[in-house]
Design a protein around this motif. Structure first.
Motif, short mmCIF file in Angstrom:
data_model
loop_
_atom_site.label_atom_id
_atom_site.label_comp_id
_atom_site.label_asym_id
_atom_site.label_seq_id
_atom_site.Cartn_x
_atom_site.Cartn_y
_atom_site.Cartn_z
N ALA A 198 26.72 11.76 -28.35
CA ALA A 198 25.99 12.75 -28.50
C ALA A 198 25.35 13.17 -27.17
CB ALA A 198 24.74 12.29 -29.64
N ALA A 199 24.99 12.25 -26.45
CA ALA A 199 24.49 12.62 -24.92
C ALA A 199 25.39 13.07 -24.06
CB ALA A 199 23.75 11.38 -24.49
N MET A 200 26.78 12.49 -23.94
CA MET A 200 27.50 12.67 -22.93
C MET A 200 28.69 13.73 -23.28
SD MET A 200 26.26 11.18 -20.51
CE MET A 200 27.43 11.23 -19.39
N ASN A 201 28.69 14.02 -24.76
CA ASN A 201 29.79 15.16 -25.22
C ASN A 201 31.18 14.82 -24.46
OD1 ASN A 201 30.86 17.17 -26.75
ND2 ASN A 201 30.15 18.44 -25.16
N PRO A 202 31.94 13.73 -24.57
CA PRO A 202 33.15 13.54 -24.30
C PRO A 202 34.18 14.38 -25.21
CG PRO A 202 32.69 11.63 -25.56
CD PRO A 202 31.44 12.54 -25.43
N PRO A 203 35.24 15.32 -24.61
CA PRO A 203 36.12 16.08 -25.49
C PRO A 203 36.98 15.27 -26.00
CG PRO A 203 35.62 17.15 -23.33
CD PRO A 203 35.05 15.76 -23.08
N TYR A 204 37.57 14.20 -25.16
CA TYR A 204 38.53 13.43 -25.99
C TYR A 204 38.00 11.92 -25.92
CZ TYR A 204 40.88 17.60 -24.19
OH TYR A 204 41.18 18.85 -23.95
N ASN A 205 38.75 11.05 -26.79
CA ASN A 205 38.71 9.74 -26.90
C ASN A 205 39.16 8.59 -25.56
OD1 ASN A 205 37.82 7.21 -27.98
ND2 ASN A 205 39.51 7.08 -29.55
N LYS A 206 40.47 8.89 -25.43
CA LYS A 206 41.03 7.96 -24.79
C LYS A 206 42.06 8.93 -23.52
CE LYS A 206 41.52 4.36 -28.11
NZ LYS A 206 42.20 3.63 -28.87
N ALA A 207 42.33 8.46 -22.47
CA ALA A 207 43.27 8.87 -21.59
C ALA A 207 44.62 9.45 -22.36
CB ALA A 207 43.68 8.06 -20.54
N ALA A 208 45.19 8.83 -23.26
CA ALA A 208 46.31 9.49 -23.99
C ALA A 208 46.13 10.50 -24.69
CB ALA A 208 46.80 8.16 -24.91
N ASP A 209 44.93 10.73 -25.02
CA ASP A 209 44.53 11.96 -25.87
C ASP A 209 44.31 13.25 -25.15
OD1 ASP A 209 44.54 10.35 -28.35
OD2 ASP A 209 42.34 9.64 -27.66
N VAL A 210 44.32 13.04 -23.67
CA VAL A 210 44.23 14.26 -22.76
C VAL A 210 45.33 15.08 -22.85
CG1 VAL A 210 43.36 15.27 -20.78
CG2 VAL A 210 42.47 13.07 -21.60
N PRO A 211 45.38 16.26 -23.02
CA PRO A 211 46.56 17.20 -23.07
C PRO A 211 47.11 17.07 -21.56
CG PRO A 211 45.07 18.50 -24.19
CD PRO A 211 44.37 17.34 -23.56
N ALA A 212 48.64 17.13 -21.44
CA ALA A 212 49.13 17.20 -20.05
C ALA A 212 48.88 18.43 -19.26
CB ALA A 212 50.79 16.81 -20.31
#
Length: 294
Positions: free
Chosen positions: A183-197
């Motif tokens: 809620a506070a930090m609002n990460p767009p993705y869960n893990k590194a593998a989820d970040v689009p290339a």
């Protein structure tokens, strides 16, 4: 004609939530028959709800309900923040969330047909709430998690942000803490593998453009190490696992905290009230004019 007493008006008002003069008028028109008067007010409320249906609802609250491995978030919108902070609206949102959990509704349309306590369906209660609060009210989104994992929940104190976390292993305290972090930090993705290339490549391009000509002229292997470090920082910033856990006094990353607990974040959902809705800016006179047309 039956006498319309103050106690009768009071009873109808408590039963329907309608205004005092509306209750008195309905009782007069039905010769004091409180059941008929209540039905007439409900029909009137439905008509008012239809009239308000096109109004923009960009304010509101997120409601949460959970039990065991099940949890739901619902976003319920109003036109103004004033109504969003009304105790009746807060109660409505909380009850809608409980109805969503109890019914197992898969989406908003199914939720509308679910039982709203002993007061009919959720949709009927929404229509009544519009009549009572005088604004368009919409149930916009429903998110649920159901399974054998631990489900963390968090709704910010202002009701504007809600989070669900699906955690395999670990404790409910950790799951709830992670929900608060998200809620506070609002990460767009869960893990590194989820970040689009494509995202990483674009960020790498931007970082390279920002570098001085001196740095760019360094040997390829050194330049590659520099870019790898910058890329790793970017990925950490946009992933839950890479961020420093806000509740960890040692400043460990979320990944380290989760792994130390023998857990794994399967996924999460973060809802923010009104995101994606274009708010309509109106001046005071326009708002008064609109209110006079209701």
């Amino acid at each position: 004609m039956a006498e319309i007493t103050a106690s009768l008006v009071k009873e109808l008002r408590e039963r329907t939530g309608a205004g005092m003069m509306e209750c008195k008028k309905a009782l007069s028109e039905t010769n004091g028959d409180i059941d008929a008067a209540a039905e007439a007010l409900r029909k009137s409320g439905a008509a008012k709800a239809d009239k308000k249906a096109d109004r923009v609802t960009a304010e509101g609250r997120v409601g949460v309900a959970s039990e065991g491995g099940k949890a739901v978030l619902v976003e319920v919108n109003s036109e103004t923040d004033f109504v969003a902070n009304d105790v009746n609206f807060k109660t409505f949102v909380d009850t809608v969330a409980k109805a969503a959990l109890a019914s197992g509704a898969a989406d908003v349309e199914a939720l509308k047909a679910a039982a709203f306590g002993t007061e009919g369906t959720v949709e009927e209660a929404r229509t009544a709430a519009i009549q009572k609060l005088g604004e368009n009210i919409q149930i916009r989104r429903l998110v649920k998690v159901e399974g054998s994992n631990t489900v963390g929940t968090y709704v910010h104190s202002n009701g504007k942000i809600g989070v669900l976390v699906d955690l395999a292993g670990g404790s409910i305290e950790l799951a709830n803490g992670l929900a608060m972090h998200i809620a506070a930090m609002n990460p767009p993705y869960n893990k590194a593998a989820d970040v689009p290339a494509e995202f990483v490549a674009k960020e790498k391009e931007i970082e390279l453009a920002k570098m001085s000509e001196k740095d760019k002229s360094k040997p390829a292997e050194i330049l590659e190490k520099i870019m790898a470090g910058k890329t790793a920082k970017i990925v950490n910033d946009v992933t839950l696992y890479g961020q420093s856990y806000v509740l960890d006094t040692d400043g460990r990353a979320v990944e380290a905290v989760v792994k130390a607990a023998g857990a794994d974040v399967v996924g999460f959902t973060r809802l923010v009230v009104g995101e994606g809705i274009e708010k309509v800016q109106e001046d005071y006179l326009a708002e008064v004019a609109k209110a006079m047309q209701v």
